[in-house]
Design a protein around this motif. Structure first.
Motif, PDB file in Angstrom:
ATOM      1  N   ASN A  47       0.812  -1.221   0.000  1.00 44.14           N
ATOM      2  CA  ASN A  47       0.000   0.000   0.000  1.00 44.14           C
ATOM      3  C   ASN A  47       0.845   1.272   0.000  1.00 44.14           C
ATOM      4  O   ASN A  47       0.308   2.368   0.144  1.00 44.14           O
ATOM      5  CB  ASN A  47      -0.974  -0.001   1.175  1.00 44.14           C
ATOM      6  CG  ASN A  47      -2.088  -1.005   0.958  1.00 44.14           C
ATOM      7  OD1 ASN A  47      -2.609  -1.116  -0.143  1.00 44.14           O
ATOM      8  ND2 ASN A  47      -2.419  -1.751   1.983  1.00 44.14           N
ATOM      9  N   GLN A  49       2.504   4.049  -1.925  1.00 46.82           N
ATOM     10  CA  GLN A  49       2.234   4.603  -3.250  1.00 46.82           C
ATOM     11  C   GLN A  49       3.363   5.479  -3.781  1.00 46.82           C
ATOM     12  O   GLN A  49       3.720   5.372  -4.941  1.00 46.82           O
ATOM     13  CB  GLN A  49       0.916   5.396  -3.242  1.00 46.82           C
ATOM     14  CG  GLN A  49      -0.284   4.603  -2.798  1.00 46.82           C
ATOM     15  CD  GLN A  49      -0.479   3.327  -3.605  1.00 46.82           C
ATOM     16  OE1 GLN A  49      -0.152   3.243  -4.777  1.00 46.82           O
ATOM     17  NE2 GLN A  49      -1.006   2.294  -2.952  1.00 46.82           N
ATOM     18  N   TYR A  77       0.798   6.616   1.528  1.00 46.88           N
ATOM     19  CA  TYR A  77       0.243   5.265   1.597  1.00 46.88           C
ATOM     20  C   TYR A  77      -1.264   5.319   1.386  1.00 46.88           C
ATOM     21  O   TYR A  77      -1.901   6.338   1.664  1.00 46.88           O
ATOM     22  CB  TYR A  77       0.504   4.642   2.977  1.00 46.88           C
ATOM     23  CG  TYR A  77       1.923   4.194   3.183  1.00 46.88           C
ATOM     24  CD1 TYR A  77       2.270   2.855   3.017  1.00 46.88           C
ATOM     25  CD2 TYR A  77       2.918   5.082   3.537  1.00 46.88           C
ATOM     26  CE1 TYR A  77       3.577   2.432   3.204  1.00 46.88           C
ATOM     27  CE2 TYR A  77       4.227   4.671   3.724  1.00 46.88           C
ATOM     28  CZ  TYR A  77       4.539   3.344   3.556  1.00 46.88           C
ATOM     29  OH  TYR A  77       5.844   2.924   3.726  1.00 46.88           O
ATOM     30  N   SER A  78      -1.815   4.222   0.951  1.00 46.27           N
ATOM     31  CA  SER A  78      -3.270   4.071   0.899  1.00 46.27           C
ATOM     32  C   SER A  78      -3.637   2.932   1.839  1.00 46.27           C
ATOM     33  O   SER A  78      -2.806   2.089   2.162  1.00 46.27           O
ATOM     34  CB  SER A  78      -3.735   3.757  -0.524  1.00 46.27           C
ATOM     35  OG  SER A  78      -3.172   2.545  -0.966  1.00 46.27           O
ATOM     36  N   THR A  80      -6.104   0.723   1.142  1.00 47.68           N
ATOM     37  CA  THR A  80      -6.369  -0.408   0.252  1.00 47.68           C
ATOM     38  C   THR A  80      -5.945  -0.004  -1.163  1.00 47.68           C
ATOM     39  O   THR A  80      -5.497   1.124  -1.388  1.00 47.68           O
ATOM     40  CB  THR A  80      -7.873  -0.772   0.236  1.00 47.68           C
ATOM     41  OG1 THR A  80      -8.585   0.307  -0.387  1.00 47.68           O
ATOM     42  CG2 THR A  80      -8.413  -1.028   1.639  1.00 47.68           C
ATOM     43  N   GLY A  81      -6.155  -0.911  -2.103  1.00 47.66           N
ATOM     44  CA  GLY A  81      -5.874  -0.593  -3.498  1.00 47.66           C
ATOM     45  C   GLY A  81      -6.949   0.262  -4.146  1.00 47.66           C
ATOM     46  O   GLY A  81      -6.776   0.757  -5.254  1.00 47.66           O
ATOM     47  N   TYR A  83      -8.293   3.459  -3.568  1.00 51.79           N
ATOM     48  CA  TYR A  83      -8.179   4.745  -2.875  1.00 51.79           C
ATOM     49  C   TYR A  83      -8.444   5.895  -3.833  1.00 51.79           C
ATOM     50  O   TYR A  83      -8.317   5.767  -5.046  1.00 51.79           O
ATOM     51  CB  TYR A  83      -6.798   4.893  -2.234  1.00 51.79           C
ATOM     52  CG  TYR A  83      -5.643   4.795  -3.205  1.00 51.79           C
ATOM     53  CD1 TYR A  83      -5.052   5.933  -3.727  1.00 51.79           C
ATOM     54  CD2 TYR A  83      -5.151   3.555  -3.609  1.00 51.79           C
ATOM     55  CE1 TYR A  83      -4.002   5.847  -4.624  1.00 51.79           C
ATOM     56  CE2 TYR A  83      -4.101   3.467  -4.504  1.00 51.79           C
ATOM     57  CZ  TYR A  83      -3.527   4.617  -5.002  1.00 51.79           C
ATOM     58  OH  TYR A  83      -2.490   4.531  -5.892  1.00 51.79           O
TER      59      TYR A  83
END
Length: 186
Positions: A47, A49, A77-78, A80-81, A83
């Protein structure tokens, strides 16, 4: 790191599945914090990015035994995928500042020369809040509003909630308000 880990766990817990997390740090800690955030009990390696390099000008001459430290790191960061990410654009000036005239490529001209618009890069040249700046609040870690506006615009939509759990001078909250987001500051 011992101080931050429980706080980061709580921030991760309350973050929406479509949410993003930005962590600002300088050269002292960025590598340690990234390892912490990459751990599976926080955001996890998958996660991560971007590492954004915030370049700035500030006073002071180059030291004799190293290069001047004129950048900080922002880790993105996110949860989850899935975002929110609103890709931002920036000017990319053509070589020689002349038009390319490529078919299907829209070009623009300003006082500097010809350019196209491209996806924003991961190094941002935004000056610090100077001593004589109107936005200066004399808070030691105050960030420029332009920096926070870029982050808020990229990772949220109007009416979304922006949380700054270490809001200091409140610049993130001012940026969120200006961009039509709801906000919580701690």
């Amino acid at each position: 790191l011992r101080y931050m880990k429980p706080r980061l766990k709580e921030l991760h817990r309350v973050l929406k599945p479509t949410g993003s997390f930005y962590y600002h740090c300088d050269w002292h800690a960025s590598h340690y914090v990234k390892v912490l955030l990459d751990s599976p009990d926080l955001f996890g390696y998958g996660n991560f990015q971007n590492e954004i390099v915030w370049c700035y000008r500030s006073g002071g001459a180059s030291p004799r035994k190293r290069f001047s430290r004129k950048h900080d790191i922002i880790l993105f960061y996110s949860k989850t995928g899935d975002y929110v990410f609103n890709g931002l654009k920036e000017k990319s000036y053509n070589r020689g500042l002349k038009p390319y005239r490529f078919r299907g490529v829209e070009e623009y001209r300003d006082e500097t020369g010809w350019y196209t618009e491209v996806g924003m890069k991961d190094y941002w040249e935004i000056n610090m809040v100077g001593r004589t700046s109107r936005e200066r609040l004399d808070y030691p870690t105050q960030k420029p509003q332009a920096l926070l506006e870029r982050i808020v615009a990229a990772s949220s939509n109007k009416e979304d909630v922006v949380l700054d759990a270490f809001c200091g001078s409140g610049t993130t909250l001012a940026a969120a308000q200006k961009l039509g987001r709801r906000w919580i500051g701690i």
